[in-house]
Design a protein around this motif. Structure first.
Motif, PDB file in Angstrom:
ATOM      1  N   GLY A 119       6.987 -17.147   3.313  1.00  8.52           N
ATOM      2  CA  GLY A 119       7.122 -16.395   2.078  1.00  8.52           C
ATOM      3  C   GLY A 119       7.377 -14.913   2.321  1.00  8.52           C
ATOM      4  N   ALA A 120       7.251 -14.159   1.263  1.00  3.97           N
ATOM      5  CA  ALA A 120       7.484 -12.713   1.321  1.00  3.97           C
ATOM      6  C   ALA A 120       6.405 -12.011   0.504  1.00  3.97           C
ATOM      7  N   ARG A 121       6.171 -10.752   0.825  1.00  2.00           N
ATOM      8  CA  ARG A 121       5.228  -9.942   0.070  1.00  2.00           C
ATOM      9  C   ARG A 121       5.883  -8.604  -0.254  1.00  2.00           C
ATOM     10  N   GLU A 122       5.958  -8.303  -1.535  1.00  2.00           N
ATOM     11  CA  GLU A 122       6.574  -7.054  -1.999  1.00  2.00           C
ATOM     12  C   GLU A 122       7.968  -6.878  -1.408  1.00  2.00           C
ATOM     13  N   PHE A 279      10.714   2.787   4.190  1.00  2.00           N
ATOM     14  CA  PHE A 279      10.234   3.498   3.002  1.00  2.00           C
ATOM     15  C   PHE A 279      10.574   2.719   1.751  1.00  2.00           C
ATOM     16  N   ALA A 280       9.590   2.605   0.864  1.00  2.00           N
ATOM     17  CA  ALA A 280       9.773   1.889  -0.394  1.00  2.00           C
ATOM     18  C   ALA A 280      10.308   2.832  -1.458  1.00  2.00           C
ATOM     19  N   PHE A 281      11.451   2.474  -2.054  1.00  2.00           N
ATOM     20  CA  PHE A 281      12.035   3.274  -3.129  1.00  2.00           C
ATOM     21  C   PHE A 281      12.203   2.479  -4.420  1.00  2.00           C
ATOM     22  N   GLY A 282      12.025   1.153  -4.356  1.00  2.00           N
ATOM     23  CA  GLY A 282      12.125   0.353  -5.561  1.00  2.00           C
ATOM     24  C   GLY A 282      13.432   0.564  -6.281  1.00  2.00           C
ATOM     25  N   GLU A 283      13.358   0.850  -7.588  1.00  2.00           N
ATOM     26  CA  GLU A 283      14.563   1.001  -8.408  1.00  2.00           C
ATOM     27  C   GLU A 283      15.391   2.227  -8.044  1.00  2.00           C
ATOM     28  N   TYR A 284      14.835   3.116  -7.211  1.00  2.00           N
ATOM     29  CA  TYR A 284      15.578   4.313  -6.786  1.00  2.00           C
ATOM     30  C   TYR A 284      16.247   4.132  -5.422  1.00  2.00           C
ATOM     31  N   ALA A 285      16.234   2.917  -4.888  1.00  3.86           N
ATOM     32  CA  ALA A 285      16.730   2.705  -3.526  1.00  3.86           C
ATOM     33  C   ALA A 285      18.203   3.069  -3.382  1.00  3.86           C
ATOM     34  N   GLN A 286      19.033   2.615  -4.315  1.00  2.79           N
ATOM     35  CA  GLN A 286      20.457   2.909  -4.211  1.00  2.79           C
ATOM     36  C   GLN A 286      20.723   4.402  -4.370  1.00  2.79           C
ATOM     37  N   ALA A 287      20.044   5.036  -5.307  1.00  2.00           N
ATOM     38  CA  ALA A 287      20.219   6.479  -5.512  1.00  2.00           C
ATOM     39  C   ALA A 287      19.767   7.253  -4.285  1.00  2.00           C
ATOM     40  N   ALA A 288      18.685   6.794  -3.641  1.00  2.00           N
ATOM     41  CA  ALA A 288      18.194   7.462  -2.434  1.00  2.00           C
ATOM     42  C   ALA A 288      19.213   7.358  -1.308  1.00  2.00           C
ATOM     43  N   GLN A 289      19.799   6.181  -1.141  1.00  2.00           N
ATOM     44  CA  GLN A 289      20.825   6.019  -0.108  1.00  2.00           C
ATOM     45  C   GLN A 289      22.021   6.927  -0.389  1.00  2.00           C
ATOM     46  N   ASP A 290      22.462   6.956  -1.632  1.00  2.00           N
ATOM     47  CA  ASP A 290      23.613   7.791  -1.989  1.00  2.00           C
ATOM     48  C   ASP A 290      23.328   9.264  -1.690  1.00  2.00           C
ATOM     49  N   TYR A 291      22.126   9.709  -2.039  1.00  2.00           N
ATOM     50  CA  TYR A 291      21.751  11.112  -1.813  1.00  2.00           C
ATOM     51  C   TYR A 291      21.734  11.429  -0.317  1.00  2.00           C
ATOM     52  N   LEU A 292      21.109  10.572   0.460  1.00  2.00           N
ATOM     53  CA  LEU A 292      21.014  10.816   1.898  1.00  2.00           C
ATOM     54  C   LEU A 292      22.392  10.844   2.555  1.00  2.00           C
ATOM     55  N   GLU A 293      23.238   9.890   2.175  1.00  2.00           N
ATOM     56  CA  GLU A 293      24.569   9.848   2.784  1.00  2.00           C
ATOM     57  C   GLU A 293      25.405  11.053   2.378  1.00  2.00           C
ATOM     58  N   GLU A 300      19.831   2.653   8.292  1.00  2.00           N
ATOM     59  CA  GLU A 300      20.288   1.370   8.822  1.00  2.00           C
ATOM     60  C   GLU A 300      20.649   0.415   7.695  1.00  2.00           C
ATOM     61  N   PHE A 301      19.770   0.297   6.691  1.00  2.00           N
ATOM     62  CA  PHE A 301      20.096  -0.550   5.554  1.00  2.00           C
ATOM     63  C   PHE A 301      19.261  -0.167   4.346  1.00  2.00           C
ATOM     64  N   GLN A 302      19.732  -0.635   3.212  1.00  2.96           N
ATOM     65  CA  GLN A 302      19.044  -0.485   1.934  1.00  2.96           C
ATOM     66  C   GLN A 302      19.108  -1.844   1.264  1.00  2.96           C
ATOM     67  N   ASP A 303      17.961  -2.463   1.024  1.00  2.00           N
ATOM     68  CA  ASP A 303      17.955  -3.844   0.553  1.00  2.00           C
ATOM     69  C   ASP A 303      17.623  -3.989  -0.925  1.00  2.00           C
ATOM     70  N   GLY A 304      17.693  -2.888  -1.662  1.00  2.00           N
ATOM     71  CA  GLY A 304      17.377  -2.946  -3.074  1.00  2.00           C
ATOM     72  C   GLY A 304      15.962  -2.523  -3.383  1.00  2.00           C
ATOM     73  N   ASN A 305      15.107  -2.522  -2.389  1.00  2.00           N
ATOM     74  CA  ASN A 305      13.728  -2.048  -2.511  1.00  2.00           C
ATOM     75  C   ASN A 305      13.397  -0.974  -1.479  1.00  2.00           C
ATOM     76  N   LYS A 336       9.703  -4.442  -6.763  1.00  2.00           N
ATOM     77  CA  LYS A 336       9.553  -5.672  -7.536  1.00  2.00           C
ATOM     78  C   LYS A 336      10.311  -6.788  -6.830  1.00  2.00           C
ATOM     79  N   GLU A 337       9.683  -7.928  -6.778  1.00  2.00           N
ATOM     80  CA  GLU A 337      10.319  -9.054  -6.095  1.00  2.00           C
ATOM     81  C   GLU A 337       9.892 -10.350  -6.741  1.00  2.00           C
ATOM     82  N   GLU A 338      10.871 -11.152  -7.158  1.00  2.00           N
ATOM     83  CA  GLU A 338      10.586 -12.471  -7.688  1.00  2.00           C
ATOM     84  C   GLU A 338      10.852 -13.507  -6.601  1.00  2.00           C
ATOM     85  N   GLU A 339       9.954 -14.445  -6.453  1.00  2.00           N
ATOM     86  CA  GLU A 339      10.138 -15.530  -5.494  1.00  2.00           C
ATOM     87  C   GLU A 339       9.984 -16.834  -6.267  1.00  2.00           C
ATOM     88  N   ARG A 340      11.096 -17.407  -6.656  1.00  2.00           N
ATOM     89  CA  ARG A 340      11.068 -18.616  -7.468  1.00  2.00           C
ATOM     90  C   ARG A 340      11.875 -19.712  -6.806  1.00  2.00           C
TER      91      ARG A 340
END
Length: 410
Positions: A119-122, A279-293, A300-305, A336-340
């Protein structure tokens, strides 16, 4: 390369004379990018500088045999699995979150994969505990674990090794992200019968530089035969030289200590690998990557969280300081992560990704990197994962923007 004086391949390349090239490669510039010439060596059957380099690397890594690869860790994983097959294995226990090369390698070798789902956690895939490993190993002929994983976490190495030894079953380790650990107790080679090092990922090797090693003569002989099936007959000598150089590169304890302090001071997610700042950015992950770049810093990667920042012995303290300044300006969100899971049907179909919300995934797919499943077979395609896949620059498992799903809907 200031640490390369004792590197056999590099010394050979440095000492070569200029000559007219009537041999491959076609760019005809000779230089370091040569082929198997009278003064070089043959990776398929080395008896000169490559043989000396591999012998040195085996000694450093604690192996009976180490084989340098210019085809990346993937070819090492394939060779490792085929070696297991040569030794009589018919099935391998492995995590459902293994790298895609593990699943493909099992298919190529005709090995049944006994999957371990911890499974996964967070939003972070969990390493399997020893109880899950034990149950899977009871149904398999070998165990393959990932150590460390892409998020900087380790499986129970000592316990897994003891379990495999007691059952007389091989322990294989995909250590593609742990080559920098060969100075430390957590190194894969301290536990595995066969293991892979992705040298280019966390040591100063050129891209595609890797190694695969075996602990004993029996495993080494099986591995040697398997390696010949998967590595190229036209290896890059610059990559080979960089592999040897990387393994002989000295430990950088200063950056290791700085990385651990950085994690504490800037609120990184706890993990056990100094080279991976998560580092956890949650809903700001994409914006954080854009700012840093936009400020010249590429994670290395940004996985949405999460954003992952990958270090190596070559990372400078100045670079860490710049990252610290930028991180302070960025908001942190909620992970946030759904595991269904859903019921699956026998038939599958390809549908446009944007129409797949609520459907049940029929083939593993995810982001590249980290090239581990974001969606596994049988998992429900949630809106958040659909969005993550659609926004990602690079993915695997999708076919021209379409995703494979089971025909029955929920």
């Amino acid at each position: 390369m200031r640490h390369g004086k004792d590197c056999a391949v590099l010394t050979m390349l440095r000492g070569q004379k200029k000559h007219v090239s009537f041999h491959t490669p076609g760019h005809k510039r000779a230089g370091c990018d040569i082929t198997e010439l009278s003064y070089s060596d043959n990776l398929s059957a080395p008896n000169g500088v490559i043989a000396r380099a591999e012998a040195d690397c085996a000694r450093i890594l604690g192996a009976d045999g180490t084989f340098l690869l210019t085809d990346g860790s993937t070819s090492g994983v394939y060779a490792m699995l085929f070696a297991a097959k040569r030794l009589g294995c018919r099935s391998v226990a492995c995590s459902v979150y293994s790298h895609v090369s593990v699943k493909n390698g099992c298919k190529l070798a005709g090995l049944a994969a006994v999957e371990i789902d911890a499974g996964a956690r967070e939003g972070i895939p969990l390493q399997p505990d020893i109880e899950r490993i034990g149950r899977a190993l009871a149904e398999a002929d070998a165990l393959l674990i990932t150590s460390p994983d892409y998020y900087g976490n380790f499986p129970p190495l000592a316990e897994a090794a003891a379990l495999c030894k007691a059952a007389n079953k091989p322990l294989l380790i995909d250590g593609a992200h742990g080559a920098h650990l060969h100075f430390l107790p957590e190194y894969a080679g301290n536990y595995a019968d066969i293991w892979v090092d992705g040298l280019h990922k966390s040591l100063p090797a050129l891209t595609q530089g890797a190694a695969v090693s075996a602990k004993t003569r029996a495993f080494s002989e099986a591995l040697a035969a398997s390696v010949r099936m998967f590595r190229t007959t036209s290896p890059s000598y610059p990559v080979l030289a960089s592999c040897e150089y990387a393994i002989k590169y000295p430990r950088n304890e200063k950056i290791e200590r700085a990385a651990q302090a950085f994690k504490r001071e800037h609120g990184a997610v706890a993990n056990a690998d100094w080279s991976k700042l998560l580092f956890a950015f949650g809903e700001y992950a994409q914006a954080a990557q854009d700012y840093l770049e936009a400020h010249g810093v590429y994670p290395e990667f940004q996985d949405g969280n999460y954003l992952m920042f990958y270090l190596s012995p070559c990372t400078s303290l100045r670079e860490l300081k710049k990252l610290a300044r930028l991180l302070k300006r960025l908001p942190r969100g909620t992970v946030k992560e759904e595991e269904r899971r859903g019921e699956t049907a026998a038939q599958t179909e390809l549908i446009p990704l944007e129409l797949s919300e609520g459907r049940i995934c029929a083939a593993e797919c995810g982001l590249f990197p980290p090239c581990i499943p974001l969606l596994t077979k049988g998992s429900v395609i949630t809106k958040s994962k659909l969005v993550r896949l659609s926004r990602a620059a690079h993915t695997f498992g999708l076919v021209c923007g379409k995703i494979e799903v089971y025909t029955d809907t929920l």
